[in-house]
Design a protein around this motif. Structure first.
Motif, PDB file in Angstrom:
ATOM      1  N   LEU A 156      44.176  38.697  38.942  1.00 56.48           N
ATOM      2  CA  LEU A 156      43.186  38.357  38.209  1.00 56.48           C
ATOM      3  C   LEU A 156      43.037  36.871  38.457  1.00 56.48           C
ATOM      4  O   LEU A 156      41.662  36.345  38.357  1.00 56.48           O
ATOM      5  N   ALA A 157      44.300  36.024  38.532  1.00 56.81           N
ATOM      6  CA  ALA A 157      44.140  34.608  38.741  1.00 56.81           C
ATOM      7  C   ALA A 157      43.499  34.449  40.188  1.00 56.81           C
ATOM      8  O   ALA A 157      42.791  33.612  40.263  1.00 56.81           O
ATOM      9  N   ALA A 158      43.906  35.321  41.116  1.00 58.34           N
ATOM     10  CA  ALA A 158      43.152  35.200  42.425  1.00 58.34           C
ATOM     11  C   ALA A 158      41.722  35.240  42.494  1.00 58.34           C
ATOM     12  O   ALA A 158      41.037  34.773  43.028  1.00 58.34           O
ATOM     13  N   ASP A 206      28.202  36.142  42.970  1.00 55.05           N
ATOM     14  CA  ASP A 206      27.906  37.393  42.339  1.00 55.05           C
ATOM     15  C   ASP A 206      29.050  38.345  42.745  1.00 55.05           C
ATOM     16  O   ASP A 206      29.560  38.918  41.464  1.00 55.05           O
ATOM     17  N   MET A 207      29.553  38.416  43.707  1.00 55.71           N
ATOM     18  CA  MET A 207      30.556  39.563  43.949  1.00 55.71           C
ATOM     19  C   MET A 207      31.671  39.307  43.435  1.00 55.71           C
ATOM     20  O   MET A 207      32.414  39.883  42.853  1.00 55.71           O
ATOM     21  N   ALA A 208      32.134  37.864  43.506  1.00 57.18           N
ATOM     22  CA  ALA A 208      33.341  37.352  43.035  1.00 57.18           C
ATOM     23  C   ALA A 208      33.297  37.661  41.680  1.00 57.18           C
ATOM     24  O   ALA A 208      34.329  38.008  40.795  1.00 57.18           O
ATOM     25  N   ARG A 209      31.945  37.240  40.924  1.00 60.51           N
ATOM     26  CA  ARG A 209      31.907  37.369  39.349  1.00 60.51           C
ATOM     27  C   ARG A 209      32.289  38.759  38.825  1.00 60.51           C
ATOM     28  O   ARG A 209      32.896  38.870  37.912  1.00 60.51           O
ATOM     29  N   GLU A 210      31.614  39.762  39.595  1.00 56.13           N
ATOM     30  CA  GLU A 210      31.686  41.243  39.117  1.00 56.13           C
ATOM     31  C   GLU A 210      33.122  41.699  39.471  1.00 56.13           C
ATOM     32  O   GLU A 210      33.698  42.474  38.777  1.00 56.13           O
ATOM     33  N   ARG A 211      33.813  41.212  40.629  1.00 58.58           N
ATOM     34  CA  ARG A 211      35.185  41.526  40.870  1.00 58.58           C
ATOM     35  C   ARG A 211      36.095  41.077  39.536  1.00 58.58           C
ATOM     36  O   ARG A 211      36.995  41.880  39.187  1.00 58.58           O
ATOM     37  N   VAL A 212      35.822  39.942  39.047  1.00 57.74           N
ATOM     38  CA  VAL A 212      36.666  39.399  37.711  1.00 57.74           C
ATOM     39  C   VAL A 212      36.284  40.479  36.879  1.00 57.74           C
ATOM     40  O   VAL A 212      37.409  40.884  36.062  1.00 57.74           O
ATOM     41  N   ALA A 213      35.024  40.704  36.481  1.00 57.93           N
ATOM     42  CA  ALA A 213      34.885  41.543  35.280  1.00 57.93           C
ATOM     43  C   ALA A 213      35.537  42.966  35.554  1.00 57.93           C
ATOM     44  O   ALA A 213      35.966  43.477  34.580  1.00 57.93           O
ATOM     45  N   LEU A 214      35.547  43.616  36.785  1.00 60.02           N
ATOM     46  CA  LEU A 214      36.010  44.898  37.073  1.00 60.02           C
ATOM     47  C   LEU A 214      37.539  44.764  36.895  1.00 60.02           C
ATOM     48  O   LEU A 214      38.236  45.652  36.180  1.00 60.02           O
ATOM     49  N   ARG A 260      42.278  49.080  30.533  1.00 60.80           N
ATOM     50  CA  ARG A 260      42.591  50.361  30.753  1.00 60.80           C
ATOM     51  C   ARG A 260      44.013  50.842  31.141  1.00 60.80           C
ATOM     52  O   ARG A 260      44.869  51.454  30.697  1.00 60.80           O
ATOM     53  N   GLU A 261      44.612  50.057  32.105  1.00 58.82           N
ATOM     54  CA  GLU A 261      45.879  50.191  32.667  1.00 58.82           C
ATOM     55  C   GLU A 261      46.969  49.900  31.268  1.00 58.82           C
ATOM     56  O   GLU A 261      48.007  50.799  31.557  1.00 58.82           O
TER      57      GLU A 261
END
Length: 471
Positions: free
Chosen positions: A276-278, A343-351, A358-359
Motif C-alpha cells: 500500500l505504501a508502494a 489514474d491507474m495508480a489512483r485506482e490501484r491504491v483504492a483496490l 476484505r483480507e
C-alpha cells in the motif's frame, strides 16, 4: 579557417551550474539500511552474502524455531539475494533521474582551401528545466521500489514460517500414523492367529488385514508428506543440496490465549502494509509526472547555447537557440499517457485498500473459526473418544466385546488426535497469513500458550497404544 564552439545552456558558467545541480548519488549499501529501517522488528537485519561453514554449523546446532528459520533464510537463501539484486535496478533509475544527460559533442569540417572547422557541445534546455521535478519523481519511485521490496521480504518471511509450520505438523502426523500402522499390523497378526484357531471368520480376518493395509498406506503417505515439507523448507532456507544437519522442534506451539481485535489489525495494516505504501508512492510520482507533462512537455525539443567563431583572427560570439516546431505534435501523447498512468495508480491504491479490508476481516474470521475447532477437539471430541476407548476396554475385560471392536475404537481415537494436530497447524497457517496481511507480525505472536501434545501425551505411556494392552 573558421571554427565554431556551441555550448548548451548559454555558456560554460551555465553548464557548471547545471552539473552542480545534478548531484544525485547511488543509495548507500544498495538500499539495505533503508529496508532494515522499514522492517525493524518484523524481519531480521539484511546481510550480504552467505554465512561461512562455521557460522552455518552454529546456526544449525539447535532446533530451528520460526524466527530462527527466517533469520537463516535471510543469510542463505538465493531468493533474498535476488530481491536485493532487483532493487539495484531501481537504484540505477534513482541515480539517473537526478542527473543531466551527457553533453553532446559534435565536430565537422567543410572542404576547400579555406575550410571551416566547427565544434559543438550542447544539451536540451528541457533537461535543465525539468531536473528538479525529475529528481523528485525519481525519489518517489525509489520509495515505491523500497516499499515493494520490503513487502516481498515480508511475504518471504511469511512463506518461510508457513513451510516451517507445515513441516513440524507433518512430522507429528507421520509419527502418529506410524503408531497407527504398527497397531493395525499387530491387529492383523492377532486376527490371523484367531482365524487359524477357528475363533473368527474369514470375513473378519479380511477386514483386519484390509485395515492394516490401509494403515500402511496412510503411514507411507504421511512419511512422504514429511519428506516433501522438509525439502520445501530446506529450499526456502537455502539449504537444499547443502546441508541436511538441521532439525525443528517436535511439536507445534499452541495458539496464544487471545487473538487481536479488528480495529488493531486494520490500523496496523494501514500503517505497515508496504504494498500500500508502494502504491501511494507511485501515485505521488505519477501525479508529479502528469503535472510535469501538462506544463513542460513542449520543452523537449528546445536547445539553447552559445556560439563562438574565429575567422582570420577575428572572433565573434553570440547566443544560439534551436527549437522543434510543434506542427505535428504538441505533447498530447505525453500528457495523455501521464494522465492514464496517474489514474491507474489512483485506482490501484483504492483496490488495495478494499482488498486489505476484505483480507483482514476474512483472516480474523478464519482465525476465530479455527480457534473454536481446536477447542471442540480439545474439550469435547478427544475426551469423548478417550471415554469410548475406556468403556470399550472395560467391556473387553468382561468379554462383552472382542478385541477387534476395541482396536477399532482406538483407531478412531487416533484419527481424532491427527485431526487435532491438523487443526492447530491450520490455526497457525491462518495466523501467519493474517500477520502478512497486517504487515508482518501480530500482537501476541511471540506469546504462545504452550506446546501441542506430543505422541506420548496423546497415546499415553509406552504400551498404551498396543491394542492388546489391558488398562
Amino acid at each position: 579557417m573558421t571554427s565554431t564552439f556551441r555550448s548548451g545552456r548559454g555558456g560554460l558558467a551555465c553548464i557548471a551550474l547545471c552539473l552542480l545541480a545534478a548531484c544525485s548519488t547511488l543509495p548507500r549499501n544498495g538500499g539495505r539500511d533503508q529496508l532494515d529501517a522499514l522492517l525493524a522488528g518484523r524481519t531480521p537485519p539484511l546481510q550480504s552474502g552467505s554465512s561461512g561453514s562455521t557460522d552455518l554449523r552454529a546456526a544449525l546446532s539447535g532446533p530451528l524455531d520460526p524466527e530462527a528459520a527466517v533469520a537463516l533464510a535471510w543469510r542463505e537463501s538465493p531468493r533474498i539475494r535476488l530481491l536485493l539484486a532487483e532493487l539495484g535496478l531501481a537504484s540505477a533509475d534513482l541515480f539517473e533521474s537526478g542527473r543531466l544527460r551527457n553533453l553532446t559533442l559534435s565536430a565537422g569540417r567543410m572542404g576547400g582551401s579555406d575550410g571551416t572547422t566547427t565544434l559543438g557541445i550542447g544539451l536540451l534546455l528541457g533537461d535543465l528545466v525539468t531536473l528538479p521535478a525529475r529528481s523528485r519523481i525519481g525519489r518517489q519511485r525509489w520509495q515505491a521500489a523500497l516499499a515493494q521490496t520490503a513487502q516481498a521480504l515480508v511475504d518471504e518471511a511469511a512463506a518461510t514460517r508457513t513451510d516451517w509450520i507445515r513441516h513440524v505438523a507433518a512430522v507429528q502426523v507421520a509419527e502418529l500414523r506410524e503408531a497407527v500402522a504398527e497397531a493395525a499390523a499387530l491387529s492383523a497378526e492377532l486376527a490371523a492367529r484367531f482365524h487359524a484357531a477357528g475363533n473368527i471368520s474369514a470375513l473378519q480376518l479380511a477386514r483386519e488385514q484390509a485395515a492394516a493395509s490401509l494403515a500402511r498406506t496412510e503411514a507411507a503417505r504421511a512419511r512422504s508428506e514429511r519428506f516433501a515439507t522438509r525439502m520445501a523448507l530446506a529450499e526456502r532456507l537455502g539449504l537444499a543440496g547443502r546441508s541436511n544437519a538441521w532439525r525443528t522442534p517436535a511439536r507445534l506451539p499452541l495458539p496464544p490465549l487471545a487473538d487481536p481485535d479488528l480495529d488493531t489489525v486494520l490500523s496496523q495494516a494501514g500503517q505497515q502494509r508496504h504494498d500500500l505504501a508502494a502504491a501511494n508512492a507511485l501515485l505521488a510520482a505519477d501525479q508529479s509526472a502528469a503535472s510535469l507533462a501538462r506544463s513542460l512537455a513542449w520543452l523537449g525539443g528546445i536547445e539553447f547555447g552559445f556560439e563562438r567563431e574565429r575567422e582570420d583572427g577575428e572572433r565573434r560570439s553570440g547566443p544560439h537557440l534551436s527549437l522543434q516546431l510543434p506542427l505535428f505534435q504538441q505533447g498530447q501523447a505525453q500528457r495523455t499517457r501521464a494522465t492514464a498512468l496517474r489514474d491507474m495508480a489512483r485506482e490501484r491504491v483504492a483496490l488495495l485498500q478494499l482488498q486489505l479490508q476484505r483480507e483482514v476481516r476474512s483472516g480474523l474470521e478464519r482465525l476465530a473459526t479455527q480457534r473454536a475447532i481446536i477447542a471442540t477437539f480439545r474439550d469435547a471430541l478427544i475426551p469423548q473418544r478417550e471415554a469410548i476407548v475406556a468403556r470399550e476396554q472395560e467391556r473387553y475385560n468382561f468379554m462383552l466385546i472382542g478385541v477387534f471392536e476395541l482396536i477399532q475404537a482406538r483407531q478412531q481415537e487416533y484419527d481424532a488426535y491427527q485431526a487435532y494436530i491438523e487443526a492447530i497447524r491450520d490455526y497457525w497457517l491462518h495466523r501467519v497469513e493474517l500477520a502478512r496481511v497486517a504487515g508482518g507480525v501480530l500482537p501476541g505472536d511471540d506469546t504462545p500458550s504452550g506446546e501441542a501434545p506430543a505422541l506420548d501425551d496423546l497415546l499415553g505411556p509406552p504400551g498404551d497404544h498396543d491394542p492388546h494392552h489391558h488398562h
